[in-house]
Scaffold this motif. Sequence first.
Motif, PDB file in Angstrom:
ATOM      1  N   ARG A 291       0.841  -1.198   0.000  1.00  0.00           N
ATOM      2  CA  ARG A 291       0.000   0.000   0.000  1.00  0.00           C
ATOM      3  C   ARG A 291       0.875   1.246   0.000  1.00  0.00           C
ATOM      4  O   ARG A 291       1.932   1.271   0.622  1.00  0.00           O
ATOM      5  N   LYS A 292       0.420   2.276  -0.678  1.00  0.00           N
ATOM      6  CA  LYS A 292       1.137   3.552  -0.669  1.00  0.00           C
ATOM      7  C   LYS A 292       0.634   4.395   0.491  1.00  0.00           C
ATOM      8  O   LYS A 292      -0.560   4.635   0.629  1.00  0.00           O
ATOM      9  N   VAL A 293       1.562   4.841   1.334  1.00  0.00           N
ATOM     10  CA  VAL A 293       1.236   5.672   2.493  1.00  0.00           C
ATOM     11  C   VAL A 293       1.842   7.049   2.263  1.00  0.00           C
ATOM     12  O   VAL A 293       3.056   7.178   2.086  1.00  0.00           O
ATOM     13  N   THR A 294       1.005   8.084   2.256  1.00  0.00           N
ATOM     14  CA  THR A 294       1.466   9.457   2.025  1.00  0.00           C
ATOM     15  C   THR A 294       1.075  10.324   3.212  1.00  0.00           C
ATOM     16  O   THR A 294      -0.097  10.357   3.606  1.00  0.00           O
ATOM     17  N   ALA A 295       2.060  11.008   3.779  1.00  0.00           N
ATOM     18  CA  ALA A 295       1.820  11.923   4.903  1.00  0.00           C
ATOM     19  C   ALA A 295       2.109  13.345   4.442  1.00  0.00           C
ATOM     20  O   ALA A 295       3.127  13.600   3.782  1.00  0.00           O
ATOM     21  N   ALA A 308       4.683   8.564   8.478  1.00  0.00           N
ATOM     22  CA  ALA A 308       4.421   7.637   7.366  1.00  0.00           C
ATOM     23  C   ALA A 308       5.180   6.325   7.551  1.00  0.00           C
ATOM     24  O   ALA A 308       4.653   5.239   7.296  1.00  0.00           O
ATOM     25  N   SER A 309       6.427   6.413   8.010  1.00  0.00           N
ATOM     26  CA  SER A 309       7.246   5.215   8.180  1.00  0.00           C
ATOM     27  C   SER A 309       6.746   4.333   9.309  1.00  0.00           C
ATOM     28  O   SER A 309       7.023   3.131   9.338  1.00  0.00           O
ATOM     29  N   SER A 310       6.008   4.913  10.263  1.00  0.00           N
ATOM     30  CA  SER A 310       5.517   4.111  11.385  1.00  0.00           C
ATOM     31  C   SER A 310       4.508   3.070  10.924  1.00  0.00           C
ATOM     32  O   SER A 310       4.278   2.079  11.609  1.00  0.00           O
TER      33      SER A 310
END
Length: 329
Positions: A291-295, A308-310
């Motif tokens: 999944r792509k996670v964008t903060a 985001a890395s968490s």
Amino acid sequence: MVVATAVAAEEPTQWLQRMNQALTTRNYDGTFSHWLGGKVEMLRIIHRVRDGSVDERLVSLDGSNREFIRTGPDLVCYLPDKKTVLVEKRPADESLLSGFPSINPETAVFYDIQEVARTRLNRRDTRVITVAPKDEYRYGYRLWIDESTAMPLKTQLCDGHGRVIEQIVFASLTLSSHIPDAAFKPEVSTEGFQWLRNDSAPPKETPENASMVWNDLKLPPGFKMAARSAQLMPGSPDPVSHLVFSDGLASVSVFVETERKSETTTDGKTITEESTRVGSSSVYSTLSGGRKVTAVGEVPPETVRSIASSFSTQGPGPAPILGGGGPHH
């Protein structure tokens, strides 16, 4: 002496409280310059509170002639440069004039709040209040608050070294007991414009995203989940999970997309992370379990990277921790 010291320590915080109360409860009409990334834009803001309902109009005075008119939760965006009118719902308490710090006891733990000067600005007596972060995960503020009205005449968003990232300065500001309805009518002609509406109910999260574990994330100190919802975003066929993390002042939006194919560069290498700046906001994207996670947030780059890395250490869980359909940010 103890009481006098406590009162003196609280006073800068009280000025911030008065400022936020003035911004939300007073009627005002002002022209201000907005400086960001070396570019300056002149804008006009009109704000009225009548019978518990808020009306606002924000107008660009430079070239684009864009106008934004808010009546309670209804926001109409007039975009002449795109020949488009966008109608959408917004939280009723979300002002068009944003970016002013609101401090509570939990927030104050992570910021040092002081009155550093009393000076004149636009022939007005002002208190200069600084809100300085105690760590590298937040930005700070400098505010020039009018002593008689508690309105902010000048505001600066600053990095950890005190460098100005964004600045708002009022050239004129009038407070009035009565602002007519005509002040909230758009001046732009909408003949031939395309009208787009975005006032539908938020979509439900996909089962894949709803089953992810959102608790026990290794967040920066003070940041907690403040909201969760699902949204439709351009380029994503499925609803995207939208989570908001906040320390009470700074906030970060996180968008978690459903499982997707890995993106690659022109030489065939897989893109695992991206970092960029958009205006005063930091943006960081990474891949987590496909999944792509964008903060994204008006915070230092390390903060969006950390949040985001968490997600990368989290796995699927038996059920969502919170229900969908929370407030938008």
